[in-house]
Motif scaffolding. Structure first.
Motif, mmCIF file in Angstrom:
data_model
loop_
_atom_site.group_PDB
_atom_site.id
_atom_site.type_symbol
_atom_site.label_atom_id
_atom_site.label_comp_id
_atom_site.label_asym_id
_atom_site.label_seq_id
_atom_site.Cartn_x
_atom_site.Cartn_y
_atom_site.Cartn_z
ATOM 1 N N HIS A 1 88.227 13.431 31.078
ATOM 2 C CA HIS A 1 89.168 14.521 31.385
ATOM 3 C C HIS A 1 90.362 14.030 32.208
ATOM 4 O O HIS A 1 91.479 14.491 32.042
ATOM 5 C CB HIS A 1 88.461 15.713 32.060
ATOM 6 C CG HIS A 1 88.141 15.527 33.516
ATOM 7 N ND1 HIS A 1 87.095 14.753 33.957
ATOM 8 C CD2 HIS A 1 88.736 16.004 34.632
ATOM 9 C CE1 HIS A 1 87.063 14.768 35.283
ATOM 10 N NE2 HIS A 1 88.047 15.524 35.718
ATOM 11 N N ASP A 2 90.126 13.077 33.101
ATOM 12 C CA ASP A 2 91.227 12.563 33.934
ATOM 13 C C ASP A 2 91.734 11.212 33.442
ATOM 14 O O ASP A 2 92.340 10.469 34.221
ATOM 15 C CB ASP A 2 90.754 12.431 35.399
ATOM 16 C CG ASP A 2 90.870 13.756 36.157
ATOM 17 O OD1 ASP A 2 91.660 14.617 35.731
ATOM 18 O OD2 ASP A 2 90.161 13.912 37.173
ATOM 19 N N LYS B 1 95.082 9.923 34.402
ATOM 20 C CA LYS B 1 95.332 9.395 35.753
ATOM 21 C C LYS B 1 95.244 7.876 35.806
ATOM 22 O O LYS B 1 95.793 7.262 36.700
ATOM 23 C CB LYS B 1 94.328 9.979 36.750
ATOM 24 C CG LYS B 1 94.616 11.413 37.087
ATOM 25 C CD LYS B 1 93.772 11.873 38.252
ATOM 26 C CE LYS B 1 94.106 13.313 38.567
ATOM 27 N NZ LYS B 1 93.267 13.837 39.640
ATOM 28 N N GLU C 1 100.527 14.616 38.693
ATOM 29 C CA GLU C 1 99.335 15.446 38.553
ATOM 30 C C GLU C 1 99.497 16.413 37.372
ATOM 31 O O GLU C 1 98.595 16.582 36.556
ATOM 32 C CB GLU C 1 99.080 16.192 39.873
ATOM 33 C CG GLU C 1 97.968 17.219 39.846
ATOM 34 C CD GLU C 1 96.571 16.651 39.570
ATOM 35 O OE1 GLU C 1 96.311 15.498 39.949
ATOM 36 O OE2 GLU C 1 95.756 17.373 38.956
ATOM 37 N N HIS D 1 99.093 14.628 33.843
ATOM 38 C CA HIS D 1 97.936 13.833 33.407
ATOM 39 C C HIS D 1 97.084 14.477 32.304
ATOM 40 O O HIS D 1 96.544 13.753 31.473
ATOM 41 C CB HIS D 1 97.080 13.356 34.598
ATOM 42 C CG HIS D 1 96.106 14.361 35.116
ATOM 43 N ND1 HIS D 1 96.434 15.320 36.025
ATOM 44 C CD2 HIS D 1 94.801 14.561 34.827
ATOM 45 C CE1 HIS D 1 95.371 16.051 36.288
ATOM 46 N NE2 HIS D 1 94.372 15.620 35.568
ATOM 47 N N HIS E 1 92.120 21.016 30.772
ATOM 48 C CA HIS E 1 91.154 21.119 31.880
ATOM 49 C C HIS E 1 91.746 21.649 33.185
ATOM 50 O O HIS E 1 91.011 21.972 34.108
ATOM 51 C CB HIS E 1 90.394 19.792 32.092
ATOM 52 C CG HIS E 1 91.141 18.724 32.809
ATOM 53 N ND1 HIS E 1 91.991 17.842 32.176
ATOM 54 C CD2 HIS E 1 91.176 18.367 34.125
ATOM 55 C CE1 HIS E 1 92.494 17.004 33.062
ATOM 56 N NE2 HIS E 1 92.024 17.299 34.256
ATOM 57 N N HIS E 2 93.092 21.769 33.278
ATOM 58 C CA HIS E 2 93.677 22.381 34.481
ATOM 59 C C HIS E 2 94.284 23.750 34.206
ATOM 60 O O HIS E 2 94.992 24.296 35.055
ATOM 61 C CB HIS E 2 94.729 21.467 35.109
ATOM 62 C CG HIS E 2 94.114 20.350 35.906
ATOM 63 N ND1 HIS E 2 93.438 20.573 37.091
ATOM 64 C CD2 HIS E 2 94.048 19.019 35.679
ATOM 65 C CE1 HIS E 2 92.988 19.410 37.552
ATOM 66 N NE2 HIS E 2 93.342 18.455 36.710
ATOM 67 N N ASN F 1 84.824 20.450 36.974
ATOM 68 C CA ASN F 1 85.820 19.672 37.722
ATOM 69 C C ASN F 1 86.053 20.288 39.108
ATOM 70 O O ASN F 1 86.052 19.591 40.125
ATOM 71 C CB ASN F 1 87.123 19.654 36.906
ATOM 72 C CG ASN F 1 88.201 18.801 37.546
ATOM 73 O OD1 ASN F 1 87.938 17.705 38.009
ATOM 74 N ND2 ASN F 1 89.417 19.313 37.579
#
Ligand SMILES: [Fe+2]
Ligand SMILES: [Fe+2]
Length: 323
Positions: free
Chosen positions: A188-189, A192, A213, A216, A241-242, A270
């Motif tokens: 998911h990240d 980054k 941020e 990403h 996911h955010h 998360n």
């Protein structure tokens, strides 16, 4: 007489510990001392190596035995601690989980998603999901093995494990769905890992106003899609996911059920992990209580209220035995 250096993989070093010897990095054909004996290899430094694509430390020849036995001893200690968190039957899960942590660090420090790396991780994921289908207590063990070092590799494994647990809790038992949740959690990240190393020097690298941020999720989704090694569902999980249930998330401000269900699950996992990480210095019970309060408070705002309710119930029940 010139000094001889030996190469050691960073992936097997546990973050947040004092180093037993001086360590060097090999940059532009030179060995540069990076940390002194006794310095702590903080999670931020660990993450920085990852974004700089540095996979190895170097130590001087005379120190190599000390360094390797220290790495093995510390790893052993962490695995023993992990083993105490779960029932004896679950020991193979402890090993499998450690293997995935190392593989994920390898993936995150590689320039590209190589076929080998992705296939190895998918194979590990298949094995875990298979075990899970034989015995659902495997999902409990996976959640209990969370580590809060602050390294992106640990965070990613924690989120993958929690996403699978929540998926099962919400009634998803199909191996492909669980596989997608697991891989979505692990990657998911991923965006980054391509950020400038300075990202990890910020006071709060997760601050959602920063451009790095905010970008990403898309960056990670794009790279994973480009690799052509993942199903579309995993790409969507990463991209969304955010996003928040209320519509206040990023990058698209999707709202409610516009957000793909598996993304809503990974988003919950998360947030849970970020909260536990922030509160990692508290006693376990207090940390869990405070984190569960966030789930309660944020349902309908950040999280799908129905999922947040079910997650709250399942996690409270699972952790009820912690004094
Ligand atoms: Fe993220
Ligand atoms: Fe995350």
């Amino acid at each position: 007489m010139s000094t001889t250096y030996r190469r050691v993989p960073i992936r097997s070093v546990i973050p947040e510990l004092s180093l037993p010897v001086d360590v060097y990095v090999h940059l532009s054909e030179k060995y540069l001392k990076y940390l002194n004996k006794g310095d702590v290899l903080t999670a931020d430094k660990y993450n920085k190596f990852m974004t700089m694509k540095v996979k190895h430390f170097h130590v001087v020849e005379e120190d190599i035995d000390t360094f390797i036995s220290w790495v093995e001893r510390e790893k052993e200690k962490v695995l023993e601690k992990d083993a105490q968190k779960v029932a004896g039957k679950m020991l193979p899960i402890v090993e499998a989980n450690q293997e995935i942590r190392e593989m994920i660090f390898d993936t995150f420090t590689s320039e590209d998603l190589t076929e080998d790396n992705v296939l190895n991780i998918q194979h590990q994921a298949d094995k875990l999901i298979e075990k899970l289908q034989e015995d659902q207590r495997v999902a409990h063990a996976m959640v209990k093995l969370a580590r809060y070092s602050g390294s992106l590799a640990d965070h990613s494994v924690n989120v993958a494990n929690m996403a699978v647990f929540l998926g099962l809790t919400f009634g998803h038992s199909h191996p492909l769905v669980l596989q997608n949740l697991y891989l979505g959690g692990l990657y998911h990240d991923y965006g980054k890992t391509k950020m400038d190393a300075k990202f990890w020097e910020q006071k709060n690298p997760n601050h959602h106003y920063s451009h790095a941020e905010q970008s990403h999720p898309d960056q990670g989704a794009l790279l994973v899609k480009k690799s052509k090694k993942f199903p579309d569902q995993v790409v969507t999980i990463i991209a969304q996911h955010h996003e928040l249930y209320s519509g206040a998330g990023y990058p698209r401000g999707l709202k409610g059920k516009e957000i793909y269900e598996l993304s809503r699950i990974v988003s919950l996992a998360n947030a849970y992990d970020n909260s536990c990480q922030e509160k990692r210095d508290l006693p376990e019970r207090e940390r869990l209580e405070k984190t569960l309060k966030i789930l309660e408070y944020d349902r309908g705002k950040s999280f799908d209220p129905e999922l947040a309710n079910k997650a709250h119930l399942a996690l409270s029940a699972m952790f009820a035995e912690i004094k």
